[in-house]
Design a protein around this motif. Structure first.
Motif, short mmCIF file in Angstrom:
data_model
loop_
_atom_site.label_atom_id
_atom_site.label_comp_id
_atom_site.label_asym_id
_atom_site.label_seq_id
_atom_site.Cartn_x
_atom_site.Cartn_y
_atom_site.Cartn_z
N UNK A 1 0.84 -1.20 0.00
CA UNK A 1 0.00 0.00 0.00
C UNK A 1 0.88 1.26 0.00
N UNK A 2 1.92 1.25 0.84
CA UNK A 2 2.86 2.37 0.93
C UNK A 2 3.60 2.56 -0.39
N UNK B 1 1.12 8.01 5.27
CA UNK B 1 2.50 7.50 5.28
C UNK B 1 3.04 7.44 6.71
N UNK B 2 2.74 8.48 7.50
CA UNK B 2 3.22 8.52 8.89
C UNK B 2 2.66 7.34 9.69
N UNK B 3 1.40 7.02 9.47
CA UNK B 3 0.78 5.89 10.17
C UNK B 3 1.45 4.58 9.80
N UNK C 1 3.73 -5.87 11.62
CA UNK C 1 2.36 -5.35 11.42
C UNK C 1 2.12 -4.98 9.96
N UNK C 2 3.15 -4.45 9.31
CA UNK C 2 3.00 -4.09 7.89
C UNK C 2 2.81 -5.34 7.04
N UNK C 3 3.55 -6.39 7.37
CA UNK C 3 3.48 -7.63 6.58
C UNK C 3 2.23 -8.44 6.90
N UNK C 4 1.71 -8.26 8.11
CA UNK C 4 0.53 -9.02 8.53
C UNK C 4 -0.55 -8.07 9.05
N UNK C 5 -1.31 -7.44 8.16
CA UNK C 5 -2.33 -6.45 8.55
C UNK C 5 -3.38 -7.01 9.51
N UNK D 1 -8.37 -0.08 4.48
CA UNK D 1 -7.46 -1.10 3.96
C UNK D 1 -8.15 -2.47 3.91
N UNK D 2 -8.89 -2.79 4.97
CA UNK D 2 -9.59 -4.07 5.03
C UNK D 2 -10.68 -4.16 3.95
N UNK D 3 -11.39 -3.05 3.75
CA UNK D 3 -12.42 -3.03 2.70
C UNK D 3 -11.79 -3.24 1.33
N UNK D 4 -10.63 -2.63 1.12
CA UNK D 4 -9.93 -2.77 -0.15
C UNK D 4 -9.50 -4.23 -0.37
#
Length: 446
Positions: free
Chosen positions: A331-332, A372-374, A382-386, A420-423
């Motif tokens: 996403x980033x 981006x800051x979030x 956490x980034x790899x496993x939302x 993000x989850x909806x996407x």
């Protein structure tokens, strides 16, 4: 860009909207309003009169097809005439010679130095070796400005700080370019008034000394009709090969862009779209006409995307999407790719119909800053496993920690995670539909 003109042309053509046929009365009324819109946009009156006479002649001479409404036909005629007024087709930069020499000319403050660096950056991306030449020996810090810009793009600058003779500097730069295998030389000159005989003689001497393959007249489009008069005066002395319109992202009425081509009979080759080093576009008259009429520029948008997106990265992402493995790192990455394409509001205006919708919407340059800051405040895990932030144990405390670390609120973090989850759900549904289609294809294939 051209917002006022777009609104006025839309209002002018509304006279035809809803009509079942074209008549001399409704065409005359529409043409009158179109002419008024062009004049108010600072288009030369004579040119505005000529173009509207042609629009009227074409409109009255057309036979209306059953499938085409008078309004649609009128839009098409106006689009074609606007495109023709601005040159009809794009004019390429002709880089001939060894090295190919491009001479920049224009008034003070028109943006020559910045544009020289932008052009150097664009040419460098094509695989050529570029040399920038600092021939503005009058403006304080002009040489330093060019060096600073060149440093951003990794291009060499030739300068002689102790030499006050721009003709000699330009000549020496050509020899330096030949000795150091530079394909293209871009010569940035001092800004000058057309009435300054001494300065105009100087740039004529530079032209004669280096024999450039391109002479680009750089003009600030915000100066309106004065830009056209200045271009005419410079062209009489230099016989330049093309025009560059800068600051088209500003509060400009657009008249210069519409009439400069007709007055000096030289093509507009580039436009400056922002202060950023990549804020440069090749000028396409047909696409600009469509944008003025709020019809968008989908082709231009696709080209920007092609320039910004890395093919290997796109292939990697496509694979992850098919396997439903899209994460916050991906996403980033996509956000950063979109940012490379330019100003978000300008990009949105390239989508048909969006320019009008975005009129009063203020989209800041740092629109993605909080997102981006979030993401940067998340741990690699956490980034790899939302799922850890969506429904995992301690997801609430994780979100709270991310909010504190990113300087945002817990509500903003919650909103991003939800979006993000909806996407991801949408991506999963698309993949399921594609898989079902493949299975049906195999069944019917048998």
């Amino acid at each position: 860009m051209f917002q006022n003109l777009s609104e006025r042309l839309e209002g002018a053509l509304k006279v035809i909207k809803g009509k079942h046929k074209i008549t001399e009365i409704n065409v005359a009324e529409a043409v009158k309003d179109v002419r008024k819109a062009l004049v108010e946009a600072d288009v030369n009156y004579k040119i505005a009169k000529e173009i509207t006479e042609r629009i009227k002649e074409k409109a009255l001479g057309q036979k209306i097809l059953i499938a085409v409404e008078p309004y649609q036909l009128m839009i098409k005629i106006v689009e074609d005439e606007l495109a023709q007024l601005m040159g009809g087709q794009k004019a390429d930069l002709m880089l001939t010679g060894s090295p190919a020499v491009v001479l920049m000319a224009g008034l003070q403050g028109s943006g020559k130095t910045t544009f020289s660096a932008k052009l150097a950056n664009q040419i460098k991306r094509q695989g050529r070796q570029v040399l920038l030449v600092a021939c503005d020996v009058y403006r304080p810090a002009a040489i330093e400005q060019l060096k600073t810009l060149a440093l951003q793009i990794g291009v060499d600058v030739y300068s002689e700080p102790e030499n006050n003779n721009p003709v000699a500097i330009a000549q020496n730069a050509i020899q330096y370019a030949k000795a150091n295998h530079k394909n293209v030389v871009i010569v940035d000159t001092a800004g000058r008034l057309a009435v300054d005989e001494e300065m105009m003689n100087e740039i004529e001497k530079i032209k004669k000394a280096i024999n450039p393959c391109e002479i680009l007249f750089v003009v600030d489009s915000m100066t309106g009709q004065d830009a056209v008069n200045t271009a005419k005066a410079f062209n009489e002395r230099l016989d330049f090969t093309g025009v560059v319109l800068t600051k088209l992202d500003g509060d400009t009425r657009g008249g210069a862009a519409l009439s400069i081509r007709a007055v000096v009979e030289k093509p507009i080759k580039f436009i400056g779209t922002s202060e950023k080093i990549d804020g440069i576009d090749v000028f396409h008259p047909d696409r600009m006409a469509r944008r003025i009429l709020n019809m968008g520029d989908v082709v231009g948008l696709v080209e920007k995307a092609q320039q910004a997106f890395d093919e290997k990265e796109a292939e990697r992402l496509n694979k992850k999407l098919r396997q439903n493995q899209f994460d916050f790192n991906d996403f980033l990455s996509q956000i950063q790719q979109i940012k490379k394409m330019g100003n978000i509001k300008d990009l949105m205006s390239m989508v048909p119909g969006m320019s009008k919708m975005m009129k009063d919407v203020d989209i800041p340059e740092d629109a993605f800053k909080s997102t981006e800051a979030i993401i940067f405040s998340m741990t690699p895990k956490e980034r790899e496993n939302p799922q850890l932030l969506i429904s995992g144990n301690g997801s609430g405390s994780r979100r709270k920690r991310i909010a504190l670390g990113s300087g945002t609120s817990i509500q903003e973090v919650n909103a991003l995670v939800k979006q993000f989850e909806e996407m991801r759900k949408v991506i999963k549904k698309i993949n399921a539909m594609q898989n079902t289609g493949k299975k049906l294809g195999k069944i019917f294939g048998r």
